[in-house]
Design an enzyme around this catalytic site. Sequence first.
Site, PDB file in Angstrom:
ATOM      1  N   TRP A  34     -25.423  -3.664  28.817  1.00  0.00           N
ATOM      2  CA  TRP A  34     -26.804  -3.249  29.009  1.00  0.00           C
ATOM      3  C   TRP A  34     -27.782  -4.246  28.378  1.00  0.00           C
ATOM      4  CZ3 TRP A  34     -23.051  -0.038  26.886  1.00  0.00           C
ATOM      5  CH2 TRP A  34     -22.965  -0.025  25.486  1.00  0.00           C
ATOM      6  N   ARG A  35     -27.260  -5.199  27.590  1.00  0.00           N
ATOM      7  CA  ARG A  35     -28.127  -6.256  27.073  1.00  0.00           C
ATOM      8  C   ARG A  35     -28.302  -7.379  28.098  1.00  0.00           C
ATOM      9  NH1 ARG A  35     -26.094  -6.775  20.712  1.00  0.00           N
ATOM     10  NH2 ARG A  35     -27.394  -5.065  19.931  1.00  0.00           N
ATOM     11  N   GLU A  47     -29.038   4.171  26.599  1.00  0.00           N
ATOM     12  CA  GLU A  47     -29.663   4.739  25.404  1.00  0.00           C
ATOM     13  C   GLU A  47     -29.263   6.196  25.222  1.00  0.00           C
ATOM     14  OE1 GLU A  47     -31.442   3.410  22.959  1.00  0.00           O
ATOM     15  OE2 GLU A  47     -31.248   1.419  23.830  1.00  0.00           O
ATOM     16  N   GLN A  52     -25.560   8.984  18.921  1.00  0.00           N
ATOM     17  CA  GLN A  52     -24.471   9.494  18.087  1.00  0.00           C
ATOM     18  C   GLN A  52     -23.089   9.231  18.694  1.00  0.00           C
ATOM     19  OE1 GLN A  52     -25.897  13.620  17.483  1.00  0.00           O
ATOM     20  NE2 GLN A  52     -26.253  13.041  15.370  1.00  0.00           N
ATOM     21  N   TYR A 132     -38.122   7.568  20.263  1.00  0.00           N
ATOM     22  CA  TYR A 132     -37.233   6.434  20.025  1.00  0.00           C
ATOM     23  C   TYR A 132     -36.687   5.883  21.347  1.00  0.00           C
ATOM     24  CZ  TYR A 132     -33.231   3.621  18.823  1.00  0.00           C
ATOM     25  OH  TYR A 132     -32.349   2.580  18.763  1.00  0.00           O
ATOM     26  N   ASP A 150     -34.938   2.896  13.492  1.00  0.00           N
ATOM     27  CA  ASP A 150     -33.851   3.860  13.470  1.00  0.00           C
ATOM     28  C   ASP A 150     -33.174   3.789  12.102  1.00  0.00           C
ATOM     29  OD1 ASP A 150     -32.351   1.537  13.533  1.00  0.00           O
ATOM     30  OD2 ASP A 150     -31.242   2.036  15.353  1.00  0.00           O
TER      31      ASP A 150
END
Length: 307
Positions: A34-35, A47, A52, A132, A150
Site C-alpha cells: 500500500w506504500r 488503514e 490493531q 486518524y 499515533d
Amino acid sequence: MSEEAPAALSGVDVPAVRTALIEWYEADHRDYPWRQTENPYEILVSEVMSQQTQLDRVVDAWEDFLSRWPTVEDLAAADRADVVGFWTGHSLGYNNRAKYLHEAAEQVVSDYDGEFPEDPDELSELMGVGPYTANAVASFAFNNGDAVVDTNVKRVLYRAFDVDDDDSAFERAARELMPAGESRVWNNAIMELGGVACEKTPSCDAAGCPWREFCHAYETGDFTAPDVPTQPDFEGSRRQFRGRVVRVLGEHDELSLDELGPRIRVDYAPDGEYGREWLRGLLDDLADDGIVQVREQGGTTLATLEQ
C-alpha cells in the site's frame, strides 16, 4: 516553521531533523504494497485492516480483498455478509470494521460519484473513518494531510525531544516538525521510525536511527515512554466468540441459540454460565452493529447474518 516554536522543540535544529528522517526513510524502509499506491480506496482498505493488527499479517488479506473487490464501486455493490465473512475468515478482528468499510464505499459511490474527498475533514464524514484514518488517507493518497500522531509517533517525540506526555503537546510538536506540503513522505517516515527503530524496546544503532544525534533518550540512556495500552488477549475473548458467531452463521442460513451455541464453544450449556443468556448477549451486540439479525419464532430465538 512558525515564529514561535513549541517549548518542547526549543533548541531543536528542525531542518536538520527533517532532512535526516526523510533521507533515512527514502534510503530503506519496509516495502508494504500500500506504500506503492496513491489510490485512496486501496489506502483506506489498508488503514482499516491495520487497526490493531500487525502489518505483516495484513499484506495477504489486503491483496486478497482487492483481488475480490478491486474498486470502491465493486465493494459498494458487494453483499455485506460476504464482506463480513471475508473479514472473519482472515482474522482481521472487529467485524464492524468490515461493515463500516462497506458503508463508506457506498457513501463514496452515492454521495461523491465514486471520487474520494481529498480533505481530512471531508474524509471523516465517511462511515467508520475517524480523524486518524481520514488524515492517513489524505496524506498517503493526496499528500494533503496533517501530521499524524499515533502511539508510535508519541513515543518517538517523547524520547527524542522530551515532549510532555500530553496530547496537545504531541500535536504541536508533530505539526512543527512536518515540512509543509510533504505529509505523504513525512508521515510514512515518522511512523516507520517508531515501528522499526523506536519501538517499546528501541534498536537505535541496529536500525541506524537517523535521530540519534538529536535524541534526548539516546543521550541520557533513559528510554522510558508514555504508557501504551495493550490489546486484550484474543484467545477466549468476547471478540473471538463474536468472530465465531459470524463465521458459523455464514455457513448456515439460520440457527437457533441451541444450534449455534455448541458450534462456537464446546462448553455451551443452555442454562449454564455460557448458555442462552450469554449467547444472546453476543448476538445483541452483533445486531447493534448491524451484522446479525435476531428474531423470535414460536418461542425460539433464531439468528442469521444481516443481508
